[in-house]
Design a protein around this motif. Structure first.
Motif, PDB file in Angstrom:
ATOM      1  N   UNK A  16      -9.105  49.768   1.120  1.00  0.00           N
ATOM      2  CA  UNK A  16      -8.483  49.361  -0.149  1.00  0.00           C
ATOM      3  C   UNK A  16      -8.720  47.887  -0.472  1.00  0.00           C
ATOM      4  N   UNK A  17      -9.123  47.080   0.518  1.00  0.00           N
ATOM      5  CA  UNK A  17      -9.299  45.645   0.269  1.00  0.00           C
ATOM      6  C   UNK A  17     -10.318  45.350  -0.826  1.00  0.00           C
ATOM      7  N   UNK A  18     -11.546  45.923  -0.788  1.00  0.00           N
ATOM      8  CA  UNK A  18     -12.482  45.626  -1.880  1.00  0.00           C
ATOM      9  C   UNK A  18     -11.920  45.972  -3.255  1.00  0.00           C
ATOM     10  N   UNK A  19     -11.178  47.080  -3.343  1.00  0.00           N
ATOM     11  CA  UNK A  19     -10.626  47.472  -4.645  1.00  0.00           C
ATOM     12  C   UNK A  19      -9.608  46.458  -5.155  1.00  0.00           C
ATOM     13  N   UNK A  20      -8.790  45.905  -4.266  1.00  0.00           N
ATOM     14  CA  UNK A  20      -7.855  44.864  -4.696  1.00  0.00           C
ATOM     15  C   UNK A  20      -8.606  43.588  -5.086  1.00  0.00           C
ATOM     16  N   UNK A  21      -9.723  43.322  -4.417  1.00  0.00           N
ATOM     17  CA  UNK A  21     -10.555  42.189  -4.825  1.00  0.00           C
ATOM     18  C   UNK A  21     -11.105  42.394  -6.232  1.00  0.00           C
ATOM     19  N   UNK A  22     -11.633  43.596  -6.512  1.00  0.00           N
ATOM     20  CA  UNK A  22     -12.169  43.875  -7.845  1.00  0.00           C
ATOM     21  C   UNK A  22     -11.087  43.698  -8.907  1.00  0.00           C
ATOM     22  N   UNK A  23      -9.913  44.239  -8.617  1.00  0.00           N
ATOM     23  CA  UNK A  23      -8.805  44.158  -9.575  1.00  0.00           C
ATOM     24  C   UNK A  23      -8.416  42.713  -9.844  1.00  0.00           C
ATOM     25  N   UNK A  24      -8.205  41.948  -8.782  1.00  0.00           N
ATOM     26  CA  UNK A  24      -7.747  40.566  -8.947  1.00  0.00           C
ATOM     27  C   UNK A  24      -8.797  39.718  -9.659  1.00  0.00           C
TER      28      UNK A  24
END
Length: 542
Positions: A197-205
């Motif tokens: 899930x870390x990359x997805x939170x990076x994309x979102x932020x």
């Protein structure tokens, strides 16, 4: 050219062999003699043997990426006061926050922050008190609660895109499919989709802050890819700023990775003696790579701001409000200063949100009881709301949601190191100890967030209920995720709004479990403490 500058230039011209012979001698000459003379009376404070003589000990610790944990173990061994460098004392006591970082005490940021300057000094790395007051006057009002509410529609738009992407993956996961969307890929099994899930939170932020700071997203969520445009030649791009058009060559970079490299580089470079920094940048490859990361981030800001200014917009966002801001003389920011501040907002607003969202998700996935309790609160509050994205005005009133976020920020403060401050003229007395002018002091958030006298004997455990049980006044004096005093984070209102909307929307919609419950939550620390990965299984709640 001054004598010191001439010496630096002459030393730079020496061959590597000669430098290898001279550097140890210079360390001995500068640091051992300073230790013997002890001009600031800090020799008596305990700490690592090498740290008595040289800043290189702390530089090595910082470069390894676990500074907060190392300092925490030192405080457990030596007590409240620990010497981290010849002129740097760490003080692990919540009461020290109110003294070292207090309003009006006259303390300044140390030369640690010089390593974070790229385009020009921004609000974060400005050390001069007058310059900081001017910048803060322009910037701080942008993050008032009223202005932050104007940014909420943009935040909710990208959270909605995030949910659509995860819904798509959940549909594929339910069918047992697998794919390579985003870093780490995903696969469906056991009725869930399993992913990092870390990359997805990076994309979102990054998409949120890219839109707010520069007027358009980087498109990471849609592409499920870490990529952003930068100006290849920053100097050329800045010089080409015009009223109507800016021309320069653009390339694409992995912005999240570059940002991580930059944070590790600057945090480890900043603790080195200033006279050493030019040599490590020149002769040590790891530092050379970090210097390139600093240039790339500057290029990202230059390209994004130039694009926005060459295509005027009437939308309300961070950049438009920075353009409107004026100092006491009625002067707005120059374009270069505007770009530097926009870059500051990008760095501060991307890393903190993504790291914190990932940490909160990890703790909830690790603690099913807490996840269920939070979902019960969300279901009751949002029962009749068909919109999958939560409204800030509703979720900001939910006590257990706030406790979950605060407890996660306690255990995983994105800024966990002790931020260094220089004792002002006249000295400073902290916990009955006197420190003369020029001494560097810091209070480590990582350690005070684990103070058992404040948080209880189970301070290492994730337990949101403690926020309703413990002394609220003591907690508020100790809880320090956004720093304290006149140099505290100006964007905490925006960060708080983002986390409330993101976490409530995700936890209301999905059931989340860890792929490997026994796996430790690995992190690496530059200036900020970042998760390395967080592999989870998600499925839609009925």
């Amino acid at each position: 050219m001054g004598i010191s500058s001439q010496i630096v230039e002459r030393v730079k011209s020496l061959d590597v062999t000669t430098l290898l012979l001279l550097l140890p001698a210079a360390v001995i000459l500068v640091h051992v003699i300073a230790w013997l003379l002890d001009p600031r009376g800090v020799r008596a404070y305990p700490g690592p043997w090498l740290a008595r003589f040289t800043d290189l000990w702390l530089g090595r610790v910082a470069a390894k990426g676990h500074r907060s944990e190392v300092v925490h173990e030192l405080h457990k061994r030596y007590g409240t006061f620990v010497r981290l460098a010849p002129n740097h004392v760490s003080i692990a006591d919540p009461a020290a926050l109110q003294v070292v970082y207090a309003h009006g005490n006259g303390s300044l940021k140390s030369n640690f922050y010089d390593a974070f300057v790229s385009i020009q000094r921004g609000l974060f790395n400005t050390r001069d008190r007058t310059a900081h007051a001017r910048k803060r006057k322009i910037v701080s009002h942008i993050f008032s609660q009223r202005n932050v509410l104007e940014f909420e529609p943009y935040v909710r738009e990208y959270v909605r895109t995030f949910l659509q992407q995860w819904d798509r993956l959940c549909d594929g996961g339910a069918k047992g499919l697998r794919g390579d969307d985003g870093e780490g890929g995903w696969e469906g099994r056991e009725g869930r989709v399993w992913l990092d899930c870390l990359p997805w939170f990076n994309y979102l932020a990054f998409d949120i802050i890219g839109d707010l700071a520069f007027g358009s997203p980087f498109g990471m969520l849609q592409a499920a890819k870490d990529s952003a445009p930068v100006a290849k030649d920053t100097t050329q791009a800045i010089s080409s700023y015009g009223e109507d058009k800016a021309e320069y060559e653009v390339v694409h970079i992995p912005a999240v990775k570059i940002l991580n490299d930059r944070g590790e580089y600057s945090a480890s470079m900043g603790v080195l003696p200033p006279w050493v920094r030019p040599f490590v940048k020149r002769y040590i490859p790891w530092y050379s790579k970090g210097g390139k990361a600093v240039q790339n981030l500057a290029g990202l800001a230059v390209a994004a701001v130039a694009k926005r200014l060459s295509n005027p917009s009437y939308r309300v966002d961070l950049l438009s409000k920075l353009q409107e801001g004026k100092d006491d003389e009625g002067k707005p920011m120059s374009r270069e200063e505007l770009t530097a501040e926009a870059l500051t907002q990008l760095i501060a607003g991307s890393d903190t949100t993504s790291n914190s969202s990932c940490a909160i998700t990890y703790y909830l996935a690790t603690n099913p009881r807490c996840q269920k309790k939070l979902q019960t609160e969300l279901d009751a509050a949002l029962e009749n709301d068909d919109d999958p994205v939560s409204m800030f005005e509703v979720v900001k009133k939910l006590p257990y949601l706030e406790a979950v976020i605060n407890e996660s920020l306690r255990l995983h403060s994105t800024s966990a190191i002790g931020l260094p401050r220089i004792v002002p003229e006249g000295g400073l007395t902290v916990l009955g100890r006197s420190f003369p002018e020029g001494t560097v002091l810091s209070v480590p958030s990582y350690t005070i967030h684990r103070d058992t006298e404040v948080w209880g004997d189970d301070a290492e455990d994730f337990r949101p209920e403690r926020w309703f049980e413990r002394d609220s006044e003591a907690i508020q004096r100790t809880f320090n995720p956004f720093s304290f005093g006149p140099r505290a984070c100006v964007g905490r209102n925006l960060a708080n709004m983002e986390l409330l909307v993101i976490i409530s929307s995700i936890m209301r919609r999905y059931s989340i479990v860890l792929e490997n419950p026994e796996k430790h939550f690995d992190t690496s620390e530059g200036f900020l403490r970042k998760p390395l990965e967080c592999k989870v299984g998600i499925k839609r709640r009925s």
